[in-house]
Design a protein around this motif. Structure first.
Motif, PDB file in Angstrom:
ATOM      1  N   ASP A 201       0.829  -1.213   0.000  1.00 34.21           N
ATOM      2  CA  ASP A 201       0.000   0.000   0.000  1.00 34.21           C
ATOM      3  C   ASP A 201       0.861   1.260   0.000  1.00 34.21           C
ATOM      4  N   VAL A 202       2.101   1.127   0.460  1.00 36.24           N
ATOM      5  CA  VAL A 202       3.013   2.275   0.419  1.00 36.24           C
ATOM      6  C   VAL A 202       3.209   2.749  -1.020  1.00 36.24           C
ATOM      7  N   ILE A 203       3.190   1.814  -1.963  1.00 40.97           N
ATOM      8  CA  ILE A 203       3.351   2.163  -3.380  1.00 40.97           C
ATOM      9  C   ILE A 203       2.225   3.083  -3.821  1.00 40.97           C
ATOM     10  N   GLU A 204       0.991   2.712  -3.497  1.00 44.01           N
ATOM     11  CA  GLU A 204      -0.159   3.537  -3.905  1.00 44.01           C
ATOM     12  C   GLU A 204      -0.137   4.892  -3.212  1.00 44.01           C
ATOM     13  N   ILE A 205       0.281   4.925  -1.957  1.00 48.99           N
ATOM     14  CA  ILE A 205       0.355   6.197  -1.235  1.00 48.99           C
ATOM     15  C   ILE A 205       1.370   7.125  -1.898  1.00 48.99           C
TER      16      ILE A 205
END
Length: 457
Positions: A201-205
């Motif tokens: 989810d860090v990627i999407e953030i």
């Protein structure tokens, strides 16, 4: 060079291993899988390595000792939650952080270095190590946009049918800008089918903040294999065994049958040594040049000089000199030192012995807790009787001694140099220099004894 950090995720129990051992401590070619990773990271000029531990924390710490710092993940709530435990050691530091799983022992230093370099060249906030596989089931899928840029990473359980058809997978290894990583981790939620905090989810953030997210694809999917069960463990063992054998053969070692030769990762072998089939070479064994090992020999933490032959024998935690012949069927137990030009023959066992240059024990002997000088001959059936049921005692045999067959040397005892022990003797006292010691009952023949017992039919 910018600061480099590493976070190793090693908190999981690994229930699919069906084992009382914690997953990351299962060995691959003689070394726990997490230790392979720590050793590789040590070659990458990383200034701080943090291992996230949970199950088996004390055992993992003991295995890695001072090669890593440690943080505890009390509850396993996902990969993002695991990395978050390293905040106290890494938050606020400028640099690049490698995040890697502790169950990926096949990853190479070259691939990790290439990942760091790709991250630097792209000036990315995050770079994902990806791989292509025809069997992506169970892996997170890397979803790219029309321009080929990473759009998101979808866990298999959360992927739709179209996303499941993607064959580029997330290996679970990343490089992050360290400051951006911990800022984004604070925004990760557990709104997914598993109720976990996903590192993906860090990627999407970061994408939502218009930060650069890149991907580096390795061309060797096998390097990225995660070990989750015994089948994967055996596959990793086979792959690493092949790598190790190829390395030794490229360095001038002859391996007659690589498929049936087992060499641990830290073993060193000299040029023109020949390894015969069925040999198992473990631990931190070092073998010199021009040796012959096997067939069917086992060496563990052994140091072997050059021009030495070890056939169908076992050597553990001992040192062997040059021009030595051992076996067949000898057992060299721990804390033994065998000097040059020695012969240890069939069915001879040594334990905690210093065995001098040019000495021989050619067959059927036990020599334990002893100091044997040079040019000593131990006849067939020679035994140092070193144990009284409670304590071990030392036998000293000085230079140029001849011990006849079937002799028992009752320790503590010293056999002085140039002396002879008559065959069949049981020696309980020290033997002087140049003496012949005979310690056996005089032969008595009883005439007609069989007739008296009525045994002559």
């Amino acid at each position: 060079m910018a600061n480099r950090f590493a976070v190793i995720l090693a908190a999981g129990l690994g229930t699919r291993m069906k084992s009382k051992f914690y997953k990351v401590l299962h060995p691959v070619c003689g070394k726990p899988m997490v230790e392979h990773i720590v050793d590789n990271i040590a070659q990458l000029q990383v200034s701080k390595t943090v291992t996230v531990v949970g199950h088996g924390a004390e055992l993992v710490k003991a295995q890695l000792e001072n090669r890593s710092e440690f943080v505890i993940q009390e509850k396993q709530l996902g990969t993002a939650h695991a990395v978050m435990q390293a905040r106290e050691l890494l938050d606020g530091k400028e640099g690049t952080t490698l995040v890697i799983c502790g169950d990926t022992p096949l990853i190479s230093t070259d691939t990790l270095e290439a990942l760091f370099e790709a991250h630097k060249q792209q000036q990315a906030k995050a770079t994902v190590l990806t791989a292509y596989t025809e069997e992506p089931t169970g892996y997170g899928r890397v979803i790219r946009n029309q321009a080929g840029q990473v759009e998101k990473i979808v866990e298999h359980k959360d992927a739709n049918e179209e996303e499941k058809n993607v064959k580029e997978i997330n290996t679970g290894m990343y490089c992050f800008d360290n400051l951006a990583l911990f800022q984004a981790l604070a925004e990760v939620s557990n709104d997914n089918s598993q109720g976990e905090y996903y590192l993906t989810d860090v990627i999407e953030i970061l994408k939502a903040k218009n930060e650069i997210v890149s991907a580096f694809q390795t061309n060797d999917f096998s390097e990225t294999m995660g070990i989750n069960d015994r089948l994967a463990l055996s596959q990793a063992e086979k792959i690493m065994k092949t790598r190790i054998n190829k390395k030794h053969m490229a360095n001038g070692v002859t391996i007659i049958d690589p498929a049936n030769t087992y060499i641990d990762t830290d073993v060193e072998i000299g040029m023109d040594t020949i390894i015969h089939p069925g040999s198992v070479i473990k631990g931190k064994t070092i073998i010199g040049d021009d040796c012959q090992i096997g067939p069917h020999s086992e060496l563990m933490n052994a140091i072997v000089g050059s021009n030495t032959n070890i056939r169908q024998s076992v050597v553990h935690d001992s040192s062997i000199g040059s021009y030595v012949n051992i076996g067949p069927y000898a057992h060299i137990r721990p804390q033994s030192t065998i000097h040059d030009e020695v012969k240890i023959g069939n069915f001879v066992e040594l334990k905690k012995v210093d065995f001098g240059k040019g000495s021989k024990a050619s067959h059927l002997s036990y020599i334990g807790d002893a100091e044997v000088g040079s040019n000593v001959n131990l006849g067939c059936g020679s035994i140092t009787v070193n144990y009284d049921g409670k304590n071990k005692a030392l036998t000293k045999i000085e230079d140029d001694v001849f011990v006849g067959c079937n002799s028992n040397l009752i320790a503590p005892v010293t056999i002085k140099k140039n002396s002879y022990i008559a065959a069949g003797s049981t020696i309980t006292d020290d033997v002087p220099e140049k003496a012949l010691s005979i310690a056996r009952a005089r032969q008595v023949n009883k005439e007609d004894y069989v007739k008296k017992l009525n045994l002559d039919n």
